[in-house]
Design a protein around this motif. Sequence first.
Motif, short mmCIF file in Angstrom:
data_model
loop_
_atom_site.label_atom_id
_atom_site.label_comp_id
_atom_site.label_asym_id
_atom_site.label_seq_id
_atom_site.Cartn_x
_atom_site.Cartn_y
_atom_site.Cartn_z
N HIS A 108 -17.13 -0.40 -7.76
CA HIS A 108 -16.47 -0.96 -8.94
C HIS A 108 -15.51 0.04 -9.58
O HIS A 108 -14.41 -0.34 -10.01
CB HIS A 108 -17.53 -1.42 -9.95
N THR A 109 -15.87 1.31 -9.63
CA THR A 109 -14.95 2.29 -10.20
C THR A 109 -13.75 2.53 -9.27
O THR A 109 -12.63 2.73 -9.74
CB THR A 109 -15.66 3.63 -10.50
N VAL A 110 -14.00 2.49 -7.96
CA VAL A 110 -12.88 2.63 -7.01
C VAL A 110 -11.97 1.40 -7.09
O VAL A 110 -10.74 1.51 -7.05
CB VAL A 110 -13.41 2.84 -5.58
N ARG A 111 -12.57 0.23 -7.22
CA ARG A 111 -11.78 -1.01 -7.34
C ARG A 111 -10.88 -0.96 -8.57
O ARG A 111 -9.73 -1.41 -8.53
CB ARG A 111 -12.72 -2.21 -7.41
N GLU A 112 -11.38 -0.41 -9.69
CA GLU A 112 -10.57 -0.26 -10.90
C GLU A 112 -9.29 0.54 -10.59
O GLU A 112 -8.20 0.18 -11.03
CB GLU A 112 -11.36 0.48 -11.99
N LEU A 113 -9.46 1.64 -9.86
CA LEU A 113 -8.30 2.48 -9.52
C LEU A 113 -7.33 1.71 -8.63
O LEU A 113 -6.11 1.80 -8.81
CB LEU A 113 -8.76 3.75 -8.81
N ALA A 114 -7.86 0.97 -7.66
CA ALA A 114 -7.01 0.21 -6.75
C ALA A 114 -6.18 -0.83 -7.50
O ALA A 114 -4.98 -1.00 -7.26
CB ALA A 114 -7.85 -0.46 -5.68
N LEU A 115 -6.82 -1.53 -8.44
CA LEU A 115 -6.11 -2.55 -9.22
C LEU A 115 -5.06 -1.89 -10.12
O LEU A 115 -3.94 -2.40 -10.26
CB LEU A 115 -7.11 -3.34 -10.06
N LYS A 116 -5.42 -0.77 -10.73
CA LYS A 116 -4.50 -0.08 -11.63
C LYS A 116 -3.23 0.36 -10.89
O LYS A 116 -2.11 0.24 -11.43
CB LYS A 116 -5.19 1.15 -12.24
N HIS A 117 -3.38 0.83 -9.67
CA HIS A 117 -2.25 1.39 -8.92
C HIS A 117 -1.71 0.42 -7.86
O HIS A 117 -0.85 0.81 -7.07
CB HIS A 117 -2.65 2.72 -8.29
N ARG A 118 -2.24 -0.80 -7.84
CA ARG A 118 -1.76 -1.87 -6.95
C ARG A 118 -1.86 -1.48 -5.48
O ARG A 118 -1.01 -1.84 -4.66
CB ARG A 118 -0.30 -2.25 -7.28
N VAL A 119 -2.93 -0.78 -5.13
CA VAL A 119 -3.20 -0.46 -3.73
C VAL A 119 -4.25 -1.47 -3.27
O VAL A 119 -5.46 -1.21 -3.34
CB VAL A 119 -3.68 0.99 -3.55
N LEU A 120 -3.80 -2.64 -2.82
CA LEU A 120 -4.69 -3.78 -2.69
C LEU A 120 -4.88 -4.27 -1.25
O LEU A 120 -5.73 -5.14 -1.01
CB LEU A 120 -4.17 -4.95 -3.54
N ALA A 121 -4.13 -3.75 -0.31
CA ALA A 121 -4.28 -4.21 1.07
C ALA A 121 -5.65 -3.83 1.63
O ALA A 121 -6.32 -2.92 1.13
CB ALA A 121 -3.17 -3.64 1.94
N GLY A 122 -6.04 -4.53 2.66
CA GLY A 122 -7.29 -4.23 3.36
C GLY A 122 -7.19 -4.75 4.77
O GLY A 122 -6.20 -5.38 5.15
N LYS A 123 -8.24 -4.49 5.56
CA LYS A 123 -8.17 -4.90 6.96
C LYS A 123 -9.56 -5.20 7.51
O LYS A 123 -10.54 -4.54 7.16
CB LYS A 123 -7.50 -3.84 7.83
N TRP A 124 -9.61 -6.22 8.35
CA TRP A 124 -10.78 -6.48 9.18
C TRP A 124 -10.70 -5.56 10.39
O TRP A 124 -9.64 -5.43 11.02
CB TRP A 124 -10.83 -7.92 9.64
N LEU A 125 -11.82 -4.92 10.70
CA LEU A 125 -11.88 -3.96 11.82
C LEU A 125 -12.75 -4.52 12.93
O LEU A 125 -13.81 -5.10 12.66
CB LEU A 125 -12.50 -2.64 11.36
N MET A 126 -12.33 -4.33 14.15
CA MET A 126 -13.20 -4.61 15.30
C MET A 126 -13.23 -3.37 16.18
O MET A 126 -12.19 -2.83 16.54
CB MET A 126 -12.77 -5.85 16.06
N HIS A 127 -14.44 -2.89 16.48
CA HIS A 127 -14.63 -1.71 17.30
C HIS A 127 -15.09 -2.17 18.68
O HIS A 127 -16.14 -2.81 18.81
CB HIS A 127 -15.69 -0.78 16.70
N LEU A 128 -14.31 -1.84 19.69
CA LEU A 128 -14.61 -2.30 21.05
C LEU A 128 -14.47 -1.15 22.04
O LEU A 128 -13.63 -0.27 21.87
CB LEU A 128 -13.65 -3.43 21.44
N ASP A 129 -15.29 -1.20 23.09
CA ASP A 129 -15.13 -0.23 24.17
C ASP A 129 -13.77 -0.40 24.82
O ASP A 129 -13.29 -1.52 25.00
CB ASP A 129 -16.23 -0.41 25.22
N SER A 130 -13.17 0.71 25.18
CA SER A 130 -11.87 0.66 25.84
C SER A 130 -11.97 -0.09 27.16
O SER A 130 -12.92 0.08 27.91
CB SER A 130 -11.37 2.08 26.09
N GLY A 131 -11.00 -0.98 27.40
CA GLY A 131 -11.03 -1.75 28.63
C GLY A 131 -10.55 -3.17 28.41
O GLY A 131 -9.82 -3.46 27.45
#
Length: 247
Positions: A108-131
């Motif tokens: 919640h405190t980190v989210r406050e900073l993100a909203l204040k400075h408009r750093v709002l992007a995010g990403k879904w991650l998938m970790h897969l073995d190479s191949g």
Amino acid sequence: MEEGEAPVDGEVETPFAAETYAAQAMAADMDPWIVFDSKITPRSEFDGWLERNRPSQVYRFGDEEGGGRPVGWVAVRGPNFIPCTGDVHGLQKSWEKLLASGRPINFHTVRELALKHRVLAGKWLMHLDSGFKLDHAWECVARAALDGKVSMVKVSTYDPKGEARQVICTYNHNFSDESEVIKMDSIIRATGVKCPLTYKPDVYTYLGIYRNNRWKLCPTIYESKFDLECVPRRSHIVNRVTNLKVT
């Protein structure tokens, strides 16, 4: 590499390994990328580009013979891609003040900073073995970006001396909008990707919040598991901050 899951089996964690992961990610960001920009490059060139740059065949530090340049990421920018406009420098200054203040360090405190400075992007991650599976999942989400369903996707490159897995990141604009995060999961699933996903806000990346960090924050805020038994098939998504199911 973006880190968001439990360690690979057999991997030994060290105290505050987050600093190591953050340094590796920064180095990858600073090295050259291989980018297909849908606004600039004709769509007719995409298939050839995709074939030439399969992530399991693009080496992080040059090829096996030691030739070639380092490559940090392979990425596709969709026709609706907009570079981050948030104030990352201001975010990091505010973070230093927060650390010095003695206030709790939590989502919640980190989210406050993100909203204040408009750093709002995010990403879904998938970790897969190479191949093959990695290359196939990458092609699925890369085509979604080409079609404008996703603003940007990127995949880490292959390091034979590093971790066995590579990571694919699929971006959305606002991590604080849960409906947008869920919609992005459904877009990814519609491409045919069925592996587990975890979701990380960019603010965590910029502040060095990776797994095994000193603040004991979970480095991802959602997890998605695709239910093959359910009809119709769908994801089960859990908010890792509240531990509540959101779908």
